[in-house]
Design a protein around this motif. Structure first.
Motif, PDB file in Angstrom:
ATOM      1  N   GLY A 151       1.402  -1.701   5.338  1.00 58.00           N
ATOM      2  CA  GLY A 151       1.629  -0.271   5.568  1.00 58.00           C
ATOM      3  C   GLY A 151       1.991   0.460   4.293  1.00 58.00           C
ATOM      4  N   SER A 152       2.895  -0.123   3.557  1.00 57.61           N
ATOM      5  CA  SER A 152       3.277   0.547   2.304  1.00 57.61           C
ATOM      6  C   SER A 152       2.120   0.618   1.321  1.00 57.61           C
ATOM      7  N   LEU A 153       1.214  -0.411   1.324  1.00 55.65           N
ATOM      8  CA  LEU A 153       0.049  -0.374   0.433  1.00 55.65           C
ATOM      9  C   LEU A 153      -0.876   0.792   0.804  1.00 55.65           C
ATOM     10  N   THR A 154      -1.081   0.983   2.134  1.00 56.14           N
ATOM     11  CA  THR A 154      -1.928   2.099   2.547  1.00 56.14           C
ATOM     12  C   THR A 154      -1.271   3.432   2.156  1.00 56.14           C
ATOM     13  N   LEU A 194      -7.730  -1.380   7.321  1.00 54.81           N
ATOM     14  CA  LEU A 194      -6.823  -0.317   6.821  1.00 54.81           C
ATOM     15  C   LEU A 194      -7.218   0.139   5.401  1.00 54.81           C
ATOM     16  N   LEU A 195      -7.644  -0.795   4.561  1.00 55.88           N
ATOM     17  CA  LEU A 195      -8.036  -0.416   3.210  1.00 55.88           C
ATOM     18  C   LEU A 195      -9.332   0.406   3.229  1.00 55.88           C
ATOM     19  N   GLY A 196     -10.289   0.004   4.106  1.00 53.98           N
ATOM     20  CA  GLY A 196     -11.530   0.773   4.211  1.00 53.98           C
ATOM     21  C   GLY A 196     -11.236   2.193   4.671  1.00 53.98           C
ATOM     22  N   GLU A 197     -10.298   2.254   5.620  1.00 55.47           N
ATOM     23  CA  GLU A 197      -9.916   3.593   6.104  1.00 55.47           C
ATOM     24  C   GLU A 197      -9.263   4.413   4.990  1.00 55.47           C
ATOM     25  N   ALA A 198      -8.497   3.733   4.168  1.00 53.74           N
ATOM     26  CA  ALA A 198      -7.772   4.471   3.094  1.00 53.74           C
ATOM     27  C   ALA A 198      -8.714   4.931   2.002  1.00 53.74           C
ATOM     28  N   ILE A 199      -9.652   4.092   1.615  1.00 54.42           N
ATOM     29  CA  ILE A 199     -10.500   4.470   0.475  1.00 54.42           C
ATOM     30  C   ILE A 199     -11.789   5.151   0.923  1.00 54.42           C
ATOM     31  N   GLY A 200     -12.018   5.139   2.243  1.00 53.99           N
ATOM     32  CA  GLY A 200     -13.129   5.917   2.753  1.00 53.99           C
ATOM     33  C   GLY A 200     -14.412   5.112   2.870  1.00 53.99           C
ATOM     34  N   GLU A 218      -0.508  -6.787  -3.087  1.00 52.42           N
ATOM     35  CA  GLU A 218      -0.989  -5.943  -4.180  1.00 52.42           C
ATOM     36  C   GLU A 218      -2.511  -5.919  -4.153  1.00 52.42           C
ATOM     37  N   LEU A 219      -3.039  -4.785  -4.642  1.00 49.84           N
ATOM     38  CA  LEU A 219      -4.495  -4.617  -4.647  1.00 49.84           C
ATOM     39  C   LEU A 219      -4.940  -4.481  -6.096  1.00 49.84           C
ATOM     40  N   SER A 229       4.908  -4.978  -4.399  1.00 50.56           N
ATOM     41  CA  SER A 229       5.607  -6.246  -4.135  1.00 50.56           C
ATOM     42  C   SER A 229       7.031  -6.122  -4.621  1.00 50.56           C
ATOM     43  N   TRP A 230       7.840  -7.086  -4.172  1.00 49.70           N
ATOM     44  CA  TRP A 230       9.228  -7.069  -4.651  1.00 49.70           C
ATOM     45  C   TRP A 230       9.320  -7.350  -6.159  1.00 49.70           C
ATOM     46  N   ARG A 231       8.335  -8.187  -6.613  1.00 50.93           N
ATOM     47  CA  ARG A 231       8.364  -8.432  -8.059  1.00 50.93           C
ATOM     48  C   ARG A 231       8.121  -7.133  -8.825  1.00 50.93           C
ATOM     49  N   ALA A 232       7.174  -6.361  -8.352  1.00 44.37           N
ATOM     50  CA  ALA A 232       6.905  -5.080  -9.025  1.00 44.37           C
ATOM     51  C   ALA A 232       8.100  -4.148  -8.902  1.00 44.37           C
ATOM     52  N   ASP A 233       8.730  -4.163  -7.713  1.00 45.01           N
ATOM     53  CA  ASP A 233       9.922  -3.314  -7.556  1.00 45.01           C
ATOM     54  C   ASP A 233      11.031  -3.746  -8.511  1.00 45.01           C
TER      55      ASP A 233
END
Lengths: 247, 238
Positions: A151-154, A194-200, A218-219, A229-233
């Motif tokens: 969800g957070s990625l979208t 969800l990714l297809g929906e997000a990027i169209g 991560e994408l 990700s938590w590592r990125a955070d």
């Protein structure tokens, strides 16, 4: 009473002769001796006077020499004082420079030590955060957590500019979804949808696993990485802490 | 004992009789001259005791002459000093056994007085010239010329009589006492003779100095005469 005139005359002549004899053998030699002694005494007195004058001149010369010595001593002392003062100033300036250099070195060392300490503390804090995150992660439901990160990625993709979002996976470019734990097939389908929906448009999506993410999804594209990700955070938090410290 | 007034002839040289006093005077002359020569032939700047004593005698004689005459003593030293030395030692020959002082005879004293008389004239003429010497008789005024002339003779006689009387009387007294008393009794009188001999020698020398000084000083031109003559010289012939 009769007077013998012959005797009178002879006695007169005798006394005259005695006067001559004593004048020759007594009075003149004694007078000459007295005169010679008087002249010798006068000569001695003159010599003594000359010696006294010479001694006085010598004393005056000694006094002048002493005065000259005193002047030279005073000049030497003044010169030595000036030289000592210059040397003192030089030594003080060198000491100040050296102290400044030592202080700079100390500062540098302190800064380096502080940096090292800070890095160590940051590393320790990161490790602690990872450990905490791992412990938290152990208490959480992995499927729900992955759902949350999906969800957070979208949401992250939705916040990207429209052109950047449309370019993701365009022209058949491959995208990679990296997760800390492997996704099951259901999760992969849902993620793809969800990714297809997000990027169209339907993406050409591959899946990979990286435990270093701790938790998250991560994408990665050819030109874009969406860190989620938590590592990125944690990296972000550490970078911000370092930014605040340097500020 | 012979009378001290009599002269005893020892021998004759031609017509000249040589008396005991003349012979003793010759002995005195030889002894004094020899002693003086022996002492003064090696004089040094660092004097021996004897040289120092003789120099003290010279200084004393010079001082006496300087005080009396108010002049430098050198021209008078030999005469005055020799008179003193000769009379002193001549008087003291009375201590020599068998010797009689030459000054106990009137001829020797007269010869000494005659020499003083001549020395007065000599020194006065040498200091002031003949006119100066003659002028000394007119001091302090012309009225005094006879008296001064008589005085110049009588004072010489006083010298003669004083010395002769004192020495002769001493010898006479010692001779009388010796002939009357024992051998050692005259010794105090002989000691007194020593003192008397010294005093008489000193008196004779001092009086001779005074007579010479008086004549020399009185023969000098007066201060006013000096001034007049110097003014004449300064003005010169006109």
């Amino acid at each position: 009473m009769t007077i013998d005139w012959w005797t009178l005359a002879i006695q007169a002549i005798n006394v005259l002769i005695l006067i001559w004899l004593l004048a020759r053998f007594l009075w003149r030699p004694l007078e000459a001796s007295i005169e010679a002694r008087r002249k010798a005494a006068e000569a001695t007195l003159k010599e003594a006077e000359a010696m006294r004058a010479e001694a006085a001149a010598g004393l005056a010369e000694i006094d002048a020499t002493r005065a000259r010595f005193a002047e030279e001593r005073a000049a030497g002392l003044a010169e030595a004082k000036m030289a000592a003062e210059a040397l003192r100033t030089d030594i003080l300036s060198k000491a100040a420079e050296e102290a400044e250099a030592q202080k700079a070195l100390a500062r540098t060392a302190l800064a380096r030590e502080a940096e090292e300490t800070r890095a160590a503390w940051a590393k320790a804090a990161a490790q602690l955060a990872v450990d905490i995150a791992r412990k938290l992660l152990a208490h959480l439901d992995e499927r729900a957590l992955r759902e949350a990160f999906l969800g957070s990625l979208t949401r992250e993709l939705a916040q990207l500019p429209e052109a950047a979002r449309r370019s993701l996976g365009a022209n058949g470019a491959a995208l990679t979804a990296v997760s800390a734990t492997p996704l099951d097939s259901t999760e992969k389908e849902r993620c793809r949808a969800l990714l297809g929906e997000a990027i169209g448009h339907p993406p050409h999506l591959a899946f990979a696993t990286d435990p270093g993410l701790i938790a998250g999804l991560e994408l990665k594209g050819p030109h874009v990485i969406v860190a989620n990700s938590w590592r990125a955070d944690l990296e972000t938090i550490r970078a911000e802490i370092g930014h605040d410290r340097s500020r | 004992m012979n009378s001290p007034l009599a002269t005893q002839t020892l021998f004759h040289i031609g017509p000249v009789p040589i008396t005991e006093q003349v012979a003793l005077t010759w002995v005195l002359m030889v002894v004094l001259s020899a002693c003086c020569w022996a002492v003064t032939r090696r004089m040094s700047l660092t004097p021996s005791r004897l040289q120092a004593f003789l120099e003290l005698v010279v200084e004393t004689v010079d001082g006496q002459i300087r005080e009396t005459m108010q002049a430098e003593p050198a021209p008078y030293r030999a005469f005055i000093g020799t008179l003193f030395v000769f009379i002193l030692f001549a008087n003291w020959t009375s201590l020599v056994p068998g010797a009689e002082p030459p000054t106990a005879h009137v001829e020797t004293d007269a010869a000494l007085a005659l020499l003083v008389f001549l020395a007065v004239i000599h020194f006065s003429v040498r200091a002031n010239g003949v006119s100066g010497y003659l002028r000394s008789f007119a001091s302090p005024s012309l009225l005094m010329v006879p008296l001064n002339f008589v005085e110049s003779i009588t004072r010489i006689f006083s010298l003669l009589v004083r010395l002769f009387g004192n020495v002769m009387s001493g010898v006479f007294v010692v001779g009388i006492v010796l002939s009357l008393a024992g051998f050692l009794v005259p010794i105090p009188l002989m000691a007194l003779d020593l003192l008397t001999g010294g005093v008489q020698a000193y008196i004779f020398a001092v009086l001779a100095t005074v007579f010479i000084a008086g004549t020399v000083s009185e023969g000098r031109p007066a201060a006013s005469d000096n001034a007049a003559s110097s003014n004449e010289t300064e003005r010169g012939p006109q």
